[in-house]
Write a protein that holds these residues in place. Sequence first.
Motif, PDB file in Angstrom:
ATOM      1  N   LEU A  41      46.404  31.009  29.419  1.00  0.00           N
ATOM      2  CA  LEU A  41      47.225  30.508  30.579  1.00  0.00           C
ATOM      3  C   LEU A  41      47.527  31.828  31.121  1.00  0.00           C
ATOM      4  CD1 LEU A  41      49.735  28.408  28.520  1.00  0.00           C
ATOM      5  CD2 LEU A  41      48.115  27.532  30.116  1.00  0.00           C
ATOM      6  N   VAL A  42      47.889  32.849  30.859  1.00  0.00           N
ATOM      7  CA  VAL A  42      48.193  34.032  31.488  1.00  0.00           C
ATOM      8  C   VAL A  42      46.886  34.342  32.555  1.00  0.00           C
ATOM      9  CG1 VAL A  42      48.749  36.456  31.505  1.00  0.00           C
ATOM     10  CG2 VAL A  42      50.145  34.770  30.257  1.00  0.00           C
ATOM     11  N   ASP A  43      45.909  34.514  31.956  1.00  0.00           N
ATOM     12  CA  ASP A  43      44.597  34.471  32.685  1.00  0.00           C
ATOM     13  C   ASP A  43      44.215  33.800  33.786  1.00  0.00           C
ATOM     14  OD1 ASP A  43      42.188  36.102  32.990  1.00  0.00           O
ATOM     15  OD2 ASP A  43      40.925  34.925  31.928  1.00  0.00           O
ATOM     16  N   ASN A  44      44.520  32.455  33.751  1.00  0.00           N
ATOM     17  CA  ASN A  44      44.576  31.476  34.703  1.00  0.00           C
ATOM     18  C   ASN A  44      45.666  31.768  35.710  1.00  0.00           C
ATOM     19  OD1 ASN A  44      42.278  30.049  33.568  1.00  0.00           O
ATOM     20  ND2 ASN A  44      43.763  28.704  32.518  1.00  0.00           N
ATOM     21  N   ALA A  45      46.689  32.274  35.363  1.00  0.00           N
ATOM     22  CA  ALA A  45      47.727  32.444  36.363  1.00  0.00           C
ATOM     23  C   ALA A  45      47.556  33.598  37.228  1.00  0.00           C
ATOM     24  CB  ALA A  45      49.343  32.500  35.835  1.00  0.00           C
ATOM     25  N   LEU A  46      46.943  34.696  36.417  1.00  0.00           N
ATOM     26  CA  LEU A  46      46.732  35.885  37.222  1.00  0.00           C
ATOM     27  C   LEU A  46      45.595  35.650  38.130  1.00  0.00           C
ATOM     28  CD1 LEU A  46      46.863  38.277  34.228  1.00  0.00           C
ATOM     29  CD2 LEU A  46      48.348  38.410  36.297  1.00  0.00           C
ATOM     30  N   ARG A  47      44.698  34.894  37.811  1.00  0.00           N
ATOM     31  CA  ARG A  47      43.408  34.767  38.707  1.00  0.00           C
ATOM     32  C   ARG A  47      44.023  33.781  39.703  1.00  0.00           C
ATOM     33  NH1 ARG A  47      38.424  35.989  36.514  1.00  0.00           N
ATOM     34  NH2 ARG A  47      38.477  36.416  34.197  1.00  0.00           N
ATOM     35  N   ALA A  48      44.693  32.970  39.723  1.00  0.00           N
ATOM     36  CA  ALA A  48      45.107  31.998  40.732  1.00  0.00           C
ATOM     37  C   ALA A  48      46.333  32.251  41.788  1.00  0.00           C
ATOM     38  CB  ALA A  48      45.525  30.693  40.227  1.00  0.00           C
ATOM     39  N   SER A  49      46.777  33.577  41.370  1.00  0.00           N
ATOM     40  CA  SER A  49      47.954  34.194  42.212  1.00  0.00           C
ATOM     41  C   SER A  49      47.202  35.521  43.049  1.00  0.00           C
ATOM     42  CB  SER A  49      49.199  34.269  41.370  1.00  0.00           C
ATOM     43  OG  SER A  49      48.717  35.242  40.419  1.00  0.00           O
ATOM     44  N   PRO A  50      47.902  35.900  44.077  1.00  0.00           N
ATOM     45  CA  PRO A  50      47.551  37.152  44.833  1.00  0.00           C
ATOM     46  C   PRO A  50      47.720  38.273  43.899  1.00  0.00           C
ATOM     47  CG  PRO A  50      49.278  35.669  46.257  1.00  0.00           C
ATOM     48  CD  PRO A  50      49.013  35.020  45.043  1.00  0.00           C
ATOM     49  N   PRO A  51      47.159  39.454  44.108  1.00  0.00           N
ATOM     50  CA  PRO A  51      47.237  40.508  43.076  1.00  0.00           C
ATOM     51  C   PRO A  51      48.391  41.198  43.286  1.00  0.00           C
ATOM     52  CG  PRO A  51      45.544  40.920  45.105  1.00  0.00           C
ATOM     53  CD  PRO A  51      45.968  39.565  45.103  1.00  0.00           C
ATOM     54  N   THR A  52      49.311  40.997  44.196  1.00  0.00           N
ATOM     55  CA  THR A  52      50.501  41.803  44.490  1.00  0.00           C
ATOM     56  C   THR A  52      51.582  40.921  43.703  1.00  0.00           C
ATOM     57  OG1 THR A  52      50.878  40.742  46.542  1.00  0.00           O
ATOM     58  CG2 THR A  52      49.654  42.920  46.455  1.00  0.00           C
ATOM     59  N   THR A  53      51.322  39.579  43.447  1.00  0.00           N
ATOM     60  CA  THR A  53      52.656  39.055  42.800  1.00  0.00           C
ATOM     61  C   THR A  53      52.489  38.993  41.372  1.00  0.00           C
ATOM     62  OG1 THR A  53      51.256  36.901  42.793  1.00  0.00           O
ATOM     63  CG2 THR A  53      52.282  37.416  44.577  1.00  0.00           C
ATOM     64  N   PRO A  54      53.664  38.915  40.787  1.00  0.00           N
ATOM     65  CA  PRO A  54      53.839  38.993  39.132  1.00  0.00           C
ATOM     66  C   PRO A  54      53.774  37.483  38.708  1.00  0.00           C
ATOM     67  CG  PRO A  54      55.909  38.868  40.142  1.00  0.00           C
ATOM     68  CD  PRO A  54      55.091  38.963  41.253  1.00  0.00           C
ATOM     69  N   VAL A  55      53.521  37.569  37.495  1.00  0.00           N
ATOM     70  CA  VAL A  55      53.371  36.384  36.468  1.00  0.00           C
ATOM     71  C   VAL A  55      54.646  36.472  35.509  1.00  0.00           C
ATOM     72  CG1 VAL A  55      52.149  34.912  34.888  1.00  0.00           C
ATOM     73  CG2 VAL A  55      51.035  35.904  36.968  1.00  0.00           C
ATOM     74  N   ARG A  56      55.472  35.497  35.364  1.00  0.00           N
ATOM     75  CA  ARG A  56      56.587  35.931  34.706  1.00  0.00           C
ATOM     76  C   ARG A  56      56.750  34.868  33.435  1.00  0.00           C
ATOM     77  NH1 ARG A  56      60.741  33.762  36.420  1.00  0.00           N
ATOM     78  NH2 ARG A  56      60.077  32.413  38.118  1.00  0.00           N
ATOM     79  N   PHE A  57      57.370  35.249  32.454  1.00  0.00           N
ATOM     80  CA  PHE A  57      57.483  34.776  31.010  1.00  0.00           C
ATOM     81  C   PHE A  57      58.963  34.459  30.986  1.00  0.00           C
ATOM     82  CE2 PHE A  57      53.715  36.370  28.077  1.00  0.00           C
ATOM     83  CZ  PHE A  57      52.945  35.720  28.967  1.00  0.00           C
ATOM     84  N   GLU A  58      59.377  33.041  30.672  1.00  0.00           N
ATOM     85  CA  GLU A  58      60.599  32.703  30.427  1.00  0.00           C
ATOM     86  C   GLU A  58      60.785  31.893  29.146  1.00  0.00           C
ATOM     87  OE1 GLU A  58      64.594  33.421  31.233  1.00  0.00           O
ATOM     88  OE2 GLU A  58      62.929  34.173  32.473  1.00  0.00           O
TER      89      GLU A  58
END
Length: 653
Positions: free
Chosen positions: A506-523
């Motif tokens: 899931l994290v890999d998909n989120a990183l690939r689908a978002s711009p390289p300067t934006t974060p991916v958050r866990f909550e």
Amino acid sequence: MDPSRIRALQIGRWRLKYRLAAVLSIPLVVAVALGAVRVTTQLDEAQRSAALSEQTVVAPALLDFSTALVSVATATSLGFTPKNATSDDVTQSVATLRELAAGTDLNSDVAVELDGLLADGDQLYAAVMNSSLGVDELGRRTTDFLVRCKNLFRDLFDLFENHDALVDATNLLLMWDAQLNLLDQMESFRLLSTNPEAARLLATNAMNTEESTLRLLRGSGLDTGQIDGMLGDIEARRRLIENFTPSRQFGEDLRNAMISASQPYAEGIDSASARIIGTLEELADETRTAATRDALLVTAALVLALLLAIAVIRSLSVPLGRLRDNTLAAANTELPAAIAAVKDGADIDTVRLAPVGTDTDEEIGELSRAVDSMNTQALRLAGEQAHLRKQVNVMLETLARRNKTLVEQQLSLIESLEYEEKDPARLQSMFALDHLATRMRRTGESLLVLAGTRPRTRSGPAPLGDVLRGAVSQVENYQRVQIGNTPHGYLVGKAVNDVVHLVAELVDNALRASPPTTPVRFEFSSAVEGGLLLDIADRGIGIPRDAMEEINIRLAAGENADVDAPRQLGLFVIGRLAARNGMSVRLRPTFDTETNAGVTASVYFPATLLSEVHTVQPTVMTERPRRLRTEELPSLVPSTTPAGGIAHGKHRG
């Protein structure tokens, strides 16, 4: 017109039973129409025959009237005074004829002609009784009256269509023609006193004509033996004329001879009328009987035809309906169950499908056997596919395990080199190489998931924070991952490796689908029944609603989902891992800001996978996260650096 009505009128859209009913109803309707026409025609003919029979009843009464009136006129023309009995006969016959005419439904033309004839008869009778006419005028009026009577008879008989009735009517008219010769004889008898030779000549001609007419009737239906007697009466009149002597006795004899000659005619005409009436009544009865018989036959034929039509419709629609139901049951239930059994490893020779149709030799039976053959072929194809899938899974598992073994050896070698390396630059390269090998190991584990193989599980629980860090350690650009509030607690050992793999995907998909300067958050947040909900949110371009719904369906299918395309292998692995551990994964739009159209993946952890869970303050990870080992959880020492991360081995540089 409404399109639904237009479609309803299209024969190609009708159900089979309605098509068969339409085809069979056409000849039935035609047969009923023809039968109804035949029965109606017969009933009309019977009614017409009955009407003609009623009209013919007038003939004997008309004969009685004409005979009585002619008798009075004959007596008067011969110079005799009519007797009271003869006058009473005229009065009675007129009353009878009028009564019959009033009570009978006569043809309009016949009724008009009869009224005129009765009027002329009344005038002639009045003239005879008052002696207001001369002998010649009386003879002419009498002849005219008889001719009108004959014409009335002819008009009555022209309505006949039955052969026997027409023959009897013809004989009656012949009898009438023969009777008219009596008037010619009476005219000639008046000349006996003044011109005997001329009288004998005229009388002989009239009697010869009468005799020839009667001989035509000999042997006919009217001849009951009286024709010979009438011929004898003619011979008697001949002898009487030849022996003419002017005396009163001669006049009485001649009068009696003429009156006695009229009686057989009256009886013959009455007999002919009775025969005609009987023939017409019999024809009416036969026609009614035939109409009733034909109506019963038509009704019986119609009932049999309807029963046959219903039987034909049922013989086609019922087997087809049974074939349809059984085919749908086989396609929707039995065949999928058999294919599922074959996929689960059942021997194809032990899986049987019930026949779907009838065991007949006609087209429906052949269609049933064709469907059975198609189901058998589908089941055989499913067996071949299951066997092929099993072989592919074995190959995938073999390759994945070999690859995993090599990667594990590579990781061990890299880790030993990391502990011995002192140069920070080379140590950083080794860290990158270590991270790349870790991702390669996750790819191998994905192959094991695709092959349906469960990896070895841990025997002890692992802290939730370490599980998240172990997952982040298997993705590229892990620096962009922000771990929010992570509750204190443990994940049971059997689910640790699968959860690490699932979150990493899931994290890999989120990183690939978002711009390289934006974060991916866990909550983390609390969920129902003591579970936890982990939201992994990105700020990417998002997913269309239809595509997201389709992805969620595949994620919910879990073990039953099929791989649609190589680019969806990660989602397929996530669904299988979640279903394997009783978890659920669902995607939804993030929308945490007006400009963010990213995707949030929500992972539900049931309470059965958790222990000793309570919330703690969030930590921030800045250093490279440490991966979890496949064996027992090692001692993990948190870093005291501001990053708050867990160092991999000893911190280098």
